[in-house]
Design a protein around this motif. Sequence first.
Motif, PDB file in Angstrom:
ATOM      1  N   UNK A 553       0.808  -1.440   0.013  1.00  5.88           N
ATOM      2  CA  UNK A 553       0.042   0.078   0.044  1.00  5.88           C
ATOM      3  C   UNK A 553       1.032   1.239   0.055  1.00  5.88           C
ATOM      4  N   UNK A 554       1.677   1.064   0.987  1.00  8.13           N
ATOM      5  CA  UNK A 554       2.649   2.445   0.978  1.00  8.13           C
ATOM      6  C   UNK A 554       3.401   2.844  -0.329  1.00  8.13           C
ATOM      7  N   UNK A 555       4.122   1.637  -0.967  1.00  9.18           N
ATOM      8  CA  UNK A 555       4.855   1.971  -2.142  1.00  9.18           C
ATOM      9  C   UNK A 555       3.982   2.328  -3.478  1.00  9.18           C
ATOM     10  N   UNK A 556       3.031   1.811  -3.328  1.00 10.93           N
ATOM     11  CA  UNK A 556       2.053   2.014  -4.406  1.00 10.93           C
ATOM     12  C   UNK A 556       1.431   3.423  -4.104  1.00 10.93           C
ATOM     13  N   UNK A 584      -1.122   0.204 -10.924  1.00 13.46           N
ATOM     14  CA  UNK A 584      -0.088  -0.057 -10.102  1.00 13.46           C
ATOM     15  C   UNK A 584       0.062  -1.436  -9.642  1.00 13.46           C
ATOM     16  N   UNK A 585       1.104  -2.124 -10.081  1.00 14.13           N
ATOM     17  CA  UNK A 585       1.169  -3.696 -10.035  1.00 14.13           C
ATOM     18  C   UNK A 585       2.362  -4.008  -9.077  1.00 14.13           C
ATOM     19  N   UNK A 586       2.045  -4.695  -7.911  1.00 16.25           N
ATOM     20  CA  UNK A 586       2.856  -5.044  -6.800  1.00 16.25           C
ATOM     21  C   UNK A 586       3.145  -6.469  -7.004  1.00 16.25           C
ATOM     22  N   UNK A 587       4.584  -6.540  -6.892  1.00 16.48           N
ATOM     23  CA  UNK A 587       5.290  -8.096  -6.793  1.00 16.48           C
ATOM     24  C   UNK A 587       6.276  -8.535  -5.783  1.00 16.48           C
ATOM     25  N   UNK A 588       6.425  -9.523  -5.472  1.00 17.07           N
ATOM     26  CA  UNK A 588       7.336  -9.936  -4.178  1.00 17.07           C
ATOM     27  C   UNK A 588       8.414 -10.630  -4.918  1.00 17.07           C
ATOM     28  N   UNK A 589       9.820 -10.161  -4.738  1.00 20.29           N
ATOM     29  CA  UNK A 589      10.769 -10.878  -5.093  1.00 20.29           C
ATOM     30  C   UNK A 589      11.392 -11.669  -3.944  1.00 20.29           C
ATOM     31  N   UNK A 590      11.027 -12.108  -2.817  1.00 21.70           N
ATOM     32  CA  UNK A 590      11.368 -12.927  -1.906  1.00 21.70           C
ATOM     33  C   UNK A 590      11.978 -11.856  -0.669  1.00 21.70           C
ATOM     34  N   UNK A 591      12.294 -10.584  -1.011  1.00 22.05           N
ATOM     35  CA  UNK A 591      12.965  -9.889  -0.117  1.00 22.05           C
ATOM     36  C   UNK A 591      11.840  -8.826   0.178  1.00 22.05           C
ATOM     37  N   UNK A 592      11.550  -7.984  -0.870  1.00 23.95           N
ATOM     38  CA  UNK A 592      10.699  -6.878  -0.789  1.00 23.95           C
ATOM     39  C   UNK A 592       9.792  -6.808  -1.737  1.00 23.95           C
ATOM     40  N   UNK A 594       7.884  -4.944  -4.850  1.00 23.69           N
ATOM     41  CA  UNK A 594       8.187  -3.929  -5.851  1.00 23.69           C
ATOM     42  C   UNK A 594       7.061  -3.518  -6.704  1.00 23.69           C
ATOM     43  N   UNK A 595       7.142  -2.409  -7.090  1.00 20.53           N
ATOM     44  CA  UNK A 595       5.853  -1.792  -7.865  1.00 20.53           C
ATOM     45  C   UNK A 595       5.962  -1.185  -9.049  1.00 20.53           C
ATOM     46  N   UNK A 596       5.250  -1.478 -10.123  1.00 19.76           N
ATOM     47  CA  UNK A 596       5.611  -0.898 -11.674  1.00 19.76           C
ATOM     48  C   UNK A 596       4.111  -0.654 -12.185  1.00 19.76           C
ATOM     49  N   UNK A 597       4.116   0.566 -12.808  1.00 16.99           N
ATOM     50  CA  UNK A 597       2.765   0.969 -13.665  1.00 16.99           C
ATOM     51  C   UNK A 597       2.480   0.027 -14.695  1.00 16.99           C
TER      52      UNK A 597
END
Lengths: 631, 252
Positions: A553-556, A584-592, A594-597
């Motif tokens: 939520x915060x990063x988006x 805004x698309x959020x994905x998880x890399x195992x660590x944090x 990440x958001x991309x439009x």
Amino acid sequence: MTAKESTLQREKYDVLIIGAGGAGLRAAVEAREAGLSVAIICKSLFGKAHTVMAEGGAAASMGNVNDKDNWMVHFRDTMRGGKFLNHYRMAELHAKEAPDRIWELEMWGALFDRTQAGKISQRNFGGHEYPRLAHVGDRTGLEIIRTMQQKIVQLQQKDGREFGDMEAKIKVFAECTITEILKENGKIAGAYGYWRESGEEVLFEAPAVVIATGGVGKTFKITSNSWEGTGDGHALALKAGANLVDMEFLQFHPTGMVWPPSVRGILVTESVRGEGGILTNSLGERFMFKYIPDVFKDKYADNEEEADRWYLDQDNNRRPPELLPRDEVARAINSEVKAGRGTEHGGVFLDVSKRIPAEVIKKRLPSMWHQFYELAGVDITKEAMEVGPTCHYVMGGVEVEPDTAAAIGVPGLFAAGEVAGGMHGSNRLGGNSLTDLLVFGRRAGEGAVNYVKSAGANPVSDASIKAAADRIEAPFSRAGGENSYALHAELQEVTHNLVGIIRTRTEIEEAVIKIADIRARSKNVAVSGGRLFNPGFHLAFDLDNMLLVAESTAKSALLREESRGGHTRDDFPGMNMKWRQMNNIASFDGNQVNIKAQPLPVLPKELFDLFDVHELEKYMTPEEIAKGGSN
Amino acid sequence: MARKLNLRIWRGDATDGGLKDVQVDVNEGEVVLDVIHRVQATQMGDLAVRWNCKAGKCGSCSMEINGKPRLACMTQVASFDENETITVTPLRAFPVIKDLVTDVSFNYKKAMEIPAYEPPKDLAPGEARMQQVDVERSQEFRKCIECFLCQDTCHVIRDHEENKPSFAGPRFFIRIAELDMHPLDMLKNRKRTAQEEHGLGMCNITKCCTEVCPEHIKITDNAIIPMKERVVDIKYDPARMFAGLLKREKRN
């Protein structure tokens, strides 16, 4: 095989449904009726899911009260409410199928309130052009849950006659928390979790998993959500490789209770306004007339006389501004309080007592009367309520294929209801959630059935089991670590203060840092006591989920530099047409996280043409208008 | 504004347990569930209690408060004397799992035994027509939030484990009544099976269930008594008894 693995409880089903609210149960019915075996996981007891809290009703354009209503009007209202950020296909399917889903409930025994002609009655609600909400007093969600709970019993009784065991093909597993969704060879294989009662672990093997876990409200300090709303499905899906779409959009319901402190946040249904309730500030002003945004000027009355006439004659008058979409009303209340025109306890007044007779209030809003009388000592037939915004619903959620509810990127995973994203765009209309559950719950069930028929079994490996089991073990093996209750309270302060109803860059940046810090410390949570029904242990896992949700939520919210629906940026106060074209698309890399439009699917021509082009001009760029939708 | 409250909590599991005294802060307007949560967050991290909505709508936080079956979320601390010790114990009619949490699976088993709603065969979706006054009778019972306080207080099973197999309890008598009064339900003989299979006859209408119902459903007056009266009418109807005799003679 270790001793633990040999004693591990293993359950095998065709479809595993995580969540026993409206969407989960509707998916379960669909999958069982198609002949598959189904396991339903409830985090609480069966029938306690948050759906029971839904009060006002279920929006479906049956046209029982005003025959001008139809799916196209409902579709338009939904898109307007979401400020055109909705996935058009979800809004279209929802508007088209909602009436069938309501009538189907009636065939399963639901008893909705009636019109004079004996049809299902429909009430007015914010953002809906016509009376559209099927309802049962102010306990519509309870009716829907009970009806489906009893439908499942009916299916079980049928299986009992056929197989000699009522639970042969569909079984409800109560008080179970799923901690991991398991994949093998890139596809869904099952899920792992623990029984809340005993603390023992359990493995579910199933080639298809439907996530129907509801919302994330407990991430926030003031919320209408129960303890269950910890974003489990959002986090499970992220960790399984799915995406979350538009997690910056949170709905702050304009009317939560504000006093006494212990009830702060508890929902006051929008039906209070639908039935004629008005909002006033401490000066006695009916302030909503000051807050009608330009895009809604031709639909909402700008004076009290017209607003009041609307309740009697809806064809010739504009609607009262108390019935604007929820985001508008919540922001207005927030502004009034900030300007010093709030009540003693930081809310505004909501009054029905001078608008409708006491008997009618008790009949149409029985649980509201009860709730205020017993918890606040206020008799709403005689005095005004004090209300203020409360975190109610998350529009963002798992990115899905609209027709099948399949989670994009994870074969075998499905998501429906509040946990799925896209349907409501940047703001959900009241009443659209209950029909969302039914429409997409059914579609998720159907999607899972079709997937299982073609995919077949996908066994879980010992390595996956061990990894999941180790994670559950961990909090018990630490001594003197962090307290999960304290970390949860800290997280709620951060989200409330820094990514709440009004946001700004510096504060969101601070939130991202603080959430990361809490997440780092949460790796060191220690649990006192044993495994037997231990809420401290349960919270340790719920907290993990809430932290991933809060981070998304915060990063988006940081990325989206505009204000729209359930996302208000003080530093970017207006809507931005460029941002309307982006999810805004959020994905998880195992660590944090990440958001991309990502570009939003373009409205097809036949849906584009349902709107007056002058209305679309308020939302879309001249290039988009010139194109006239996609072909 | 906070003051200290003396709270006595039953702690233990299926094997052993007892009352523990704690002192906890309490603020204006708080309910018993609030102070239990405060104890949990600050003194007893593993204290087991069920709850969900905290608004009296889900029926999860059922327990006994000073011996009376109640919802902890709807019981104001201020409703007790300031110096009074509040004692919270688990529901007595069901086996303890841990602390304030009991095994209520009895109720879910009974729910599965009540014959489901049976819709009319030739009615298409959307065609049902019912009058408000006709649906209201069943709607009263459909308000039930399944807190099981009525089950807990019912003396037929409260201290009589042996009655449980043959007695569905007040919650499920209103479920049967609701279906029996449902304008569209087609299944016959619901009242008779209530008597013969679900133990309606064991209820001797002391109305304890009605007294504890947080939804104020008139369980005894509106569901149980009307069903009992109808059962009597059916069973002891002289005309029916005579017809039954004739039938038996014919068979012989």
